[in-house]
Design an enzyme around this catalytic site. Structure first.
Site, PDB file in Angstrom:
ATOM      1  N   LEU A  24       1.084  -0.778   0.050  1.00 51.11           N
ATOM      2  CA  LEU A  24      -0.114   0.019  -0.288  1.00 51.11           C
ATOM      3  C   LEU A  24       0.870   1.338   0.133  1.00 51.11           C
ATOM      4  CD1 LEU A  24      -2.264  -0.894   2.335  1.00 51.11           C
ATOM      5  CD2 LEU A  24      -3.311  -1.173   0.354  1.00 51.11           C
ATOM      6  N   ASP A  66       2.807  -6.264   2.234  1.00 49.63           N
ATOM      7  CA  ASP A  66       3.518  -5.103   3.699  1.00 49.63           C
ATOM      8  C   ASP A  66       3.109  -5.956   4.515  1.00 49.63           C
ATOM      9  OD1 ASP A  66       2.204  -1.830   2.974  1.00 49.63           O
ATOM     10  OD2 ASP A  66       0.501  -3.624   2.092  1.00 49.63           O
ATOM     11  N   GLU A  71       5.096  -3.406  13.251  1.00 49.14           N
ATOM     12  CA  GLU A  71       4.704  -3.318  14.502  1.00 49.14           C
ATOM     13  C   GLU A  71       3.357  -2.807  13.865  1.00 49.14           C
ATOM     14  OE1 GLU A  71       5.243   1.282  13.782  1.00 49.14           O
ATOM     15  OE2 GLU A  71       6.279   0.776  16.216  1.00 49.14           O
ATOM     16  N   ASP A  72       2.589  -2.323  13.253  1.00 48.15           N
ATOM     17  CA  ASP A  72       1.283  -2.949  13.148  1.00 48.15           C
ATOM     18  C   ASP A  72       0.369  -3.742  13.320  1.00 48.15           C
ATOM     19  OD1 ASP A  72       1.344  -0.341  12.000  1.00 48.15           O
ATOM     20  OD2 ASP A  72       2.120  -0.634  10.009  1.00 48.15           O
ATOM     21  N   ARG A  91      -4.470  -5.683   5.472  1.00 48.96           N
ATOM     22  CA  ARG A  91      -3.017  -5.910   6.017  1.00 48.96           C
ATOM     23  C   ARG A  91      -4.322  -6.636   7.336  1.00 48.96           C
ATOM     24  NH1 ARG A  91       1.039  -2.211   7.786  1.00 48.96           N
ATOM     25  NH2 ARG A  91       2.042  -4.207   8.091  1.00 48.96           N
ATOM     26  N   ARG A 137      -6.909   4.650   9.417  1.00 44.81           N
ATOM     27  CA  ARG A 137      -6.515   2.908  10.420  1.00 44.81           C
ATOM     28  C   ARG A 137      -7.189   2.829  11.378  1.00 44.81           C
ATOM     29  NH1 ARG A 137      -2.508   0.565   7.239  1.00 44.81           N
ATOM     30  NH2 ARG A 137      -2.644   1.922   4.749  1.00 44.81           N
ATOM     31  N   HIS A 168       0.297   7.163   9.846  1.00 45.65           N
ATOM     32  CA  HIS A 168       0.225   7.051  11.147  1.00 45.65           C
ATOM     33  C   HIS A 168       0.916   7.988  12.066  1.00 45.65           C
ATOM     34  CE1 HIS A 168       0.734   2.518   9.357  1.00 45.65           C
ATOM     35  NE2 HIS A 168      -1.120   2.832  10.376  1.00 45.65           N
ATOM     36  N   CYS A 255       8.312   1.487  11.752  1.00 40.87           N
ATOM     37  CA  CYS A 255       7.056   0.039  11.370  1.00 40.87           C
ATOM     38  C   CYS A 255       7.631  -1.363  11.082  1.00 40.87           C
ATOM     39  CB  CYS A 255       6.941   0.522   9.911  1.00 40.87           C
ATOM     40  SG  CYS A 255       6.849   1.863   9.919  1.00 40.87           S
TER      41      CYS A 255
HETATM   42  C1  CIR Z   1       1.086   1.075   4.945  1.00 45.71           C
HETATM   43  O1  CIR Z   1       0.207   1.119   4.396  1.00 45.71           O
HETATM   44  O2  CIR Z   1       0.225   0.009   5.647  1.00 45.71           O
HETATM   45  C2  CIR Z   1       2.369  -0.105   4.902  1.00 45.71           C
HETATM   46  N1  CIR Z   1       2.845   0.469   3.640  1.00 45.71           N
HETATM   47  C3  CIR Z   1       2.867   1.077   5.676  1.00 45.71           C
HETATM   48  C4  CIR Z   1       3.245   0.720   6.626  1.00 45.71           C
HETATM   49  C5  CIR Z   1       3.975   1.549   8.216  1.00 45.71           C
HETATM   50  N2  CIR Z   1       3.403   0.966   9.279  1.00 45.71           N
HETATM   51  C6  CIR Z   1       3.830   2.475  10.247  1.00 45.71           C
HETATM   52  O3  CIR Z   1       3.971   2.980  10.001  1.00 45.71           O
HETATM   53  N3  CIR Z   1       3.688   1.545  11.736  1.00 45.71           N
END
Ligand code: CIR
Length: 260
Positions: A24, A66, A71-72, A91, A137, A168, A255
């Site tokens: 993404l 992704d 971290e997410d 995700r 998100r 984020h 991340c």
């Molecule tokens: C996203 O859009 O979810 C990923 N391309 C990037 C996520 C980055 N994650 C973060 O900052 N914790």
């Protein structure tokens, strides 16, 4: 006593795979180069290990482009871990893929069941509280559920705002030590860090804000000399890690790992 907000013995990372090209992104800044990303990722992992921490490196997950941005998927706290419920539909399945590794590390595993959403990138844990930025998100219902879950471990959650158009909350800030936060002016000017010491990213270097304090080091993306100089002048041991390929997918230093 170690400071649980920046002194860690373990981290979890996941290698990027070929499907990273489908990750993404808010805008098209070009296709990420997997080989270069793998080199940057190896530098990142080596730097975490240099502190003496154990790094659990998971294999690529091709079905989830992704998935390198681990971290997410979770919030790691000293008392236990909370599995997230990502707002990005593509995700959501990453959480079940991460869960067995976390269950092997923690006795206490809680999870956000919904209907709300929350991603780890919106959560900044400091010595005194857990700040969670509402974003595209992460919504209020997700934050409310997290608030209830972590209350049993004595943690307080404060809901704040991720600036409009920013992926984020932690895209724009990082914890440097118990009292100090690195932040962009656009985020710090909202007043959400009143009571903390704030170091601003240098003008034109907003993308330097997504750094991490990991034991003795501050890992920050390479290419932001003004911010790196400010941090060094403030006494931090800064390590600059290439981030050009993750940046094409709105990713940065925080991340790429779960830290505990
Ligand atoms: C996203 O859009 O979810 C990923 N391309 C990037 C996520 C980055 N994650 C973060 O900052 N914790």
């Amino acid at each position: 006593m170690p400071n649980p907000s920046f002194e860690f013995t373990r981290a979890i990372t996941r290698k990027p795979g070929g499907s990273i090209v489908d990750g993404l992104r808010a805008e098209d800044l070009g296709t990420p180069d997997l080989n270069l990303m793998l080199q940057h990722h190896a530098d990142y992992v080596a730097t975490l290990r240099e502190t003496g921490a154990q790094v659990i490196e998971l294999p690529p997950l091709e079905a989830f482009p992704d998935a390198v941005f681990v971290e997410d998927t979770a919030l790691c706290l000293p008392q236990g871990v909370v599995l997230m419920r990502p707002g990005a539909e593509s995700r959501r399945g990453e959480v079940a893929e991460m869960a067995p590794t976390l269950r092997a590390q923690y006795d206490d595993v809680l999870e956000i069941c919904g209907p709300g959403f929350i991603e780890g990138g919106d959560i900044l844990t400091t010595e005194r509280e857990i700040l969670v930025g509402r974003s595209a998100r992460t919504d209020s219902a997700g934050i409310a559920e997290l608030t209830k879950l972590v209350a049993r471990w004595g943690h307080t959650v404060r809901e704040v705002h991720t600036p409009e158009g920013v992926l984020h909350f932690k895209t724009d800030c990082s914890l440097l030590d118990g009292q100090t936060i690195l932040a962009t002016r656009r985020l710090a000017d909202t007043g959400c860090f009143d009571g903390y010491r704030v170091i601003h990213t240098a003008p034109g270097e907003d993308a330097a804000a997504n750094a991490i304090r990991f034991n003795q080091f501050v890992l920050m993306p390479a290419g932001f000399p003004g911010t790196a100089a400010t941090l060094r002048a403030s006494g931090y041991d800064v390590r600059e890690i290439g981030n050009s390929e993750c940046a094409k997918l709105d990713g940065g230093m925080s991340c790429l790992s779960l830290r505990f």
